[in-house]
Design a protein around this motif. Structure first.
Motif, mmCIF file in Angstrom:
data_model
loop_
_atom_site.group_PDB
_atom_site.id
_atom_site.type_symbol
_atom_site.label_atom_id
_atom_site.label_comp_id
_atom_site.label_asym_id
_atom_site.label_seq_id
_atom_site.Cartn_x
_atom_site.Cartn_y
_atom_site.Cartn_z
ATOM 1 N N VAL A 51 5.916 10.040 2.295
ATOM 2 C CA VAL A 51 5.254 8.959 1.574
ATOM 3 C C VAL A 51 5.466 7.700 2.403
ATOM 4 O O VAL A 51 6.608 7.394 2.773
ATOM 5 C CB VAL A 51 5.822 8.759 0.163
ATOM 6 N N THR A 52 4.400 6.995 2.695
ATOM 7 C CA THR A 52 4.497 5.777 3.481
ATOM 8 C C THR A 52 4.056 4.593 2.641
ATOM 9 O O THR A 52 2.971 4.602 2.057
ATOM 10 C CB THR A 52 3.621 5.854 4.740
ATOM 11 N N VAL A 53 4.931 3.601 2.590
ATOM 12 C CA VAL A 53 4.621 2.365 1.874
ATOM 13 C C VAL A 53 4.569 1.245 2.897
ATOM 14 O O VAL A 53 5.518 1.037 3.652
ATOM 15 C CB VAL A 53 5.674 2.060 0.798
ATOM 16 N N SER A 94 0.843 -1.186 0.000
ATOM 17 C CA SER A 94 0.000 0.000 0.000
ATOM 18 C C SER A 94 0.884 1.243 0.000
ATOM 19 O O SER A 94 2.060 1.171 0.357
ATOM 20 C CB SER A 94 -0.917 0.008 1.229
ATOM 21 N N ARG A 95 0.268 2.342 -0.381
ATOM 22 C CA ARG A 95 1.038 3.585 -0.462
ATOM 23 C C ARG A 95 0.152 4.748 -0.042
ATOM 24 O O ARG A 95 -0.981 4.865 -0.509
ATOM 25 C CB ARG A 95 1.550 3.804 -1.883
ATOM 26 N N ASP A 96 0.704 5.598 0.810
ATOM 27 C CA ASP A 96 -0.015 6.788 1.277
ATOM 28 C C ASP A 96 0.854 8.005 0.988
ATOM 29 O O ASP A 96 1.916 8.174 1.594
ATOM 30 C CB ASP A 96 -0.299 6.682 2.770
ATOM 31 N N ASN A 97 0.399 8.838 0.053
ATOM 32 C CA ASN A 97 1.144 10.047 -0.321
ATOM 33 C C ASN A 97 0.621 11.224 0.504
ATOM 34 O O ASN A 97 -0.431 11.782 0.200
ATOM 35 C CB ASN A 97 0.981 10.332 -1.812
ATOM 36 N N CYS A 152 13.267 -1.420 1.779
ATOM 37 C CA CYS A 152 12.384 -0.507 1.073
ATOM 38 C C CYS A 152 13.213 0.224 0.006
ATOM 39 O O CYS A 152 14.385 0.534 0.226
ATOM 40 C CB CYS A 152 11.800 0.495 2.058
#
Length: 121
Positions: free
Chosen positions: A78-80, A70-73, A97
């Protein structure tokens, strides 16, 4: 520059679950695809899962149906994440990562420090 900080590794029994997280900071506007790779002792580093800036994901055949990336921009980070279910001993290794950073004429791969995942049988 982009900095990557990973967390979430550990020891788990076969069939268990772990969630890895990677937070990117710095020049995040230049980040394209990100992903998780793993390296077991004596083996080459391999791609486990990747995700584009638009959220398109791809997986290694060995983890399809068990792992979810998942990815949160956000505004400054940015969190993966990597949700790992139904873990097997062969999933053990150091998980890294990765971010592909657009430098104009080329892309540069940036790596985190790695987090150990150990799955006991």
């Amino acid at each position: 520059q982009v900095q990557l900080v990973e967390s979430g590794g550990g020891l788990v029994q076969t069939g268990g679950s772990l969630r890895l997280s990677c937070v990117a900071s710095g020049s995040i506007a230049n980040i394209n695809a990100m992903g998780w790779h793993r390296q077991a002792p004596g083996k080459q580093r391999e791609l486990v899962a990747g995700i584009t800036g638009y959220g398109r994901a791809n997986y290694a055949d060995s983890v399809k149906g068990r792992f979810t990336i998942s990815r949160d921009n956000a505004k400054s980070t940015v969190t993966v994440g990597l949700q790992m279910n139904s873990l097997r001993p062969e999933d053990s290794g150091v998980y890294y990562c990765n971010a592909n950073v657009d430098l104009g004429d080329y892309e540069e791969a940036t790596w985190g420090q790695g987090t150990q995942v150990t799955v006991s049988s």
